[in-house]
Design a protein around this motif. Structure first.
Motif, PDB file in Angstrom:
ATOM      1  N   LEU A 272       0.804  -1.209   0.000  1.00 25.46           N
ATOM      2  CA  LEU A 272       0.000   0.000   0.000  1.00 25.46           C
ATOM      3  C   LEU A 272       0.842   1.267   0.000  1.00 25.46           C
ATOM      4  N   ARG A 273       1.943   1.267   0.750  1.00 24.20           N
ATOM      5  CA  ARG A 273       2.806   2.450   0.772  1.00 24.20           C
ATOM      6  C   ARG A 273       3.521   2.623  -0.568  1.00 24.20           C
ATOM      7  N   TYR A 274       4.004   1.507  -1.103  1.00 21.47           N
ATOM      8  CA  TYR A 274       4.601   1.487  -2.439  1.00 21.47           C
ATOM      9  C   TYR A 274       3.850   0.451  -3.262  1.00 21.47           C
ATOM     10  N   LEU A 275       3.308   0.879  -4.405  1.00 22.91           N
ATOM     11  CA  LEU A 275       2.587  -0.064  -5.246  1.00 22.91           C
ATOM     12  C   LEU A 275       3.505  -1.201  -5.670  1.00 22.91           C
ATOM     13  N   ALA A 276       4.756  -0.872  -5.951  1.00 23.50           N
ATOM     14  CA  ALA A 276       5.727  -1.899  -6.327  1.00 23.50           C
ATOM     15  C   ALA A 276       7.135  -1.427  -6.012  1.00 23.50           C
TER      16      ALA A 276
ATOM     17  N   THR B   6      -1.030   0.225   7.854  1.00 24.35           N
ATOM     18  CA  THR B   6      -0.257   1.411   7.548  1.00 24.35           C
ATOM     19  C   THR B   6      -0.522   2.424   8.648  1.00 24.35           C
ATOM     20  N   ARG B   7       0.433   3.296   8.887  1.00 24.07           N
ATOM     21  CA  ARG B   7       0.259   4.278   9.950  1.00 24.07           C
ATOM     22  C   ARG B   7      -0.816   5.301   9.597  1.00 24.07           C
TER      23      ARG B   7
ATOM     24  N   SER C 136       9.911  -9.948   4.618  1.00 21.31           N
ATOM     25  CA  SER C 136      10.056  -8.591   5.137  1.00 21.31           C
ATOM     26  C   SER C 136      10.881  -8.516   6.416  1.00 21.31           C
ATOM     27  N   ARG C 137      11.242  -9.664   6.999  1.00 20.28           N
ATOM     28  CA  ARG C 137      11.992  -9.624   8.259  1.00 20.28           C
ATOM     29  C   ARG C 137      13.266 -10.462   8.244  1.00 20.28           C
TER      30      ARG C 137
ATOM     31  N   SER D 230      11.245  -2.078  11.270  1.00 23.98           N
ATOM     32  CA  SER D 230      10.481  -1.079  11.994  1.00 23.98           C
ATOM     33  C   SER D 230       9.967  -0.068  10.976  1.00 23.98           C
ATOM     34  N   GLY D 231       8.696  -0.197  10.583  1.00 20.04           N
ATOM     35  CA  GLY D 231       8.147   0.684   9.552  1.00 20.04           C
ATOM     36  C   GLY D 231       8.832   0.434   8.223  1.00 20.04           C
ATOM     37  N   ILE D 232       9.388   1.500   7.644  1.00 23.04           N
ATOM     38  CA  ILE D 232      10.088   1.358   6.367  1.00 23.04           C
ATOM     39  C   ILE D 232      11.588   1.134   6.567  1.00 23.04           C
TER      40      ILE D 232
END
Length: 250
Positions: A70-74, A160-161, A201-202, A216-218
């Motif tokens: 959602l924050r980055y489409l791709a 998302t925040r 992602s981790r 942590s977030g981005i």
């Protein structure tokens, strides 16, 4: 006043002319629409072409991974080099459409709301086409022979925040977006594989240490080796490694 059929010249690009010359043979004509925009007339013609996959070239030995959200489409990563497609502009456009529909709803403008929804859907599809083309061209220029993407499940449940930001992209068709990338890639000889997104992602792409505290977030910082990077770029890099295995290949 002139009546009856009127013939007018059609201005097309060389690529469009080549496609039109194949109508009735291996190109099938679809819906056609004539419309006016800013004093100029346009003809929108949909066509169906046979999508024969080209054989992948052996010289293309790089593997690219694509992370979607959602924050980055791709976010695309090929050998550590990263390409970002932020979602903020798309989210802003979606919010504007949403606000217009709310005002129309109060005015009981049902027909206008329906037209607005159709316009928004066309805009979203056009964005998918443009971004997928940019991704494939970028990969092609870097010698990518395989594109790996997440087998998506529950992407819209990611938090998302900014609640409004997430909601404005909530109904984005990530599945269609992936399909556009896939068929464009195959047309130029790039193989497409689908991977299990678990832990992408981790997990540290340098040492392989996996921990939820790494992200942590981005921001991403490996608690074991200290590697730092953009969290979504790290995820795309791990997708290229297929760290949790392939879901399927196509």
């Amino acid at each position: 006043m002139q009546t009856g059929r009127v013939r007018v010249p059609l201005a097309v690009t060389a690529k469009q002319e080549a496609i039109l010359a194949r109508l009735g043979r291996d190109v099938k004509q679809g819906a056609t629409k004539l419309y006016e925009k800013r004093g100029r007339w346009y003809l929108a013609l949909s066509v169906t072409l046979s999508a024969e996959e080209k054989a992948a070239k052996s010289a293309r030995d790089k593997i690219a991974g694509i992370d979607m959200g959602l924050r980055y489409l791709a976010v695309v990563n090929a050998g550590g080099e990263t390409l970002f497609f932020p979602g903020d502009q798309a989210a802003s456009v979606r919010r504007r459409y949403h606000a217009l529909r709310r005002r129309m709803g109060k005015a009981k403008a049902i027909k206008a709301i329906r037209q607005m929804k159709d316009k928004e859907a066309r805009w979203m599809k056009d964005q998918d086409h443009k971004i997928s083309r940019a991704i494939v061209d970028w990969c092609l220029a870097r010698g990518v022979g395989i594109i790996r993407m997440e087998k998506l499940e529950g992407i819209r449940r990611r938090k998302t925040r900014k609640r409004d930001f997430g909601r404005s992209l909530h109904s984005w068709s990530f599945y269609r977006f992936q399909q556009f990338i896939a068929y464009k890639a195959r047309l130029v000889g790039i193989r497409v594989e689908w991977v299990n997104p678990k832990d992408t992602s981790r997990t540290c792409p340098r040492c392989g240490h996996c921990a939820s505290e790494n992200r942590s977030g981005i921001r991403f910082r490996c608690r074991k080796c200290g590697f730092r990077g953009h969290a979504d770029a790290v995820s795309a890099w791990n997708v290229s490694f297929a760290i949790s295995g392939l879901a399927e290949a196509a």
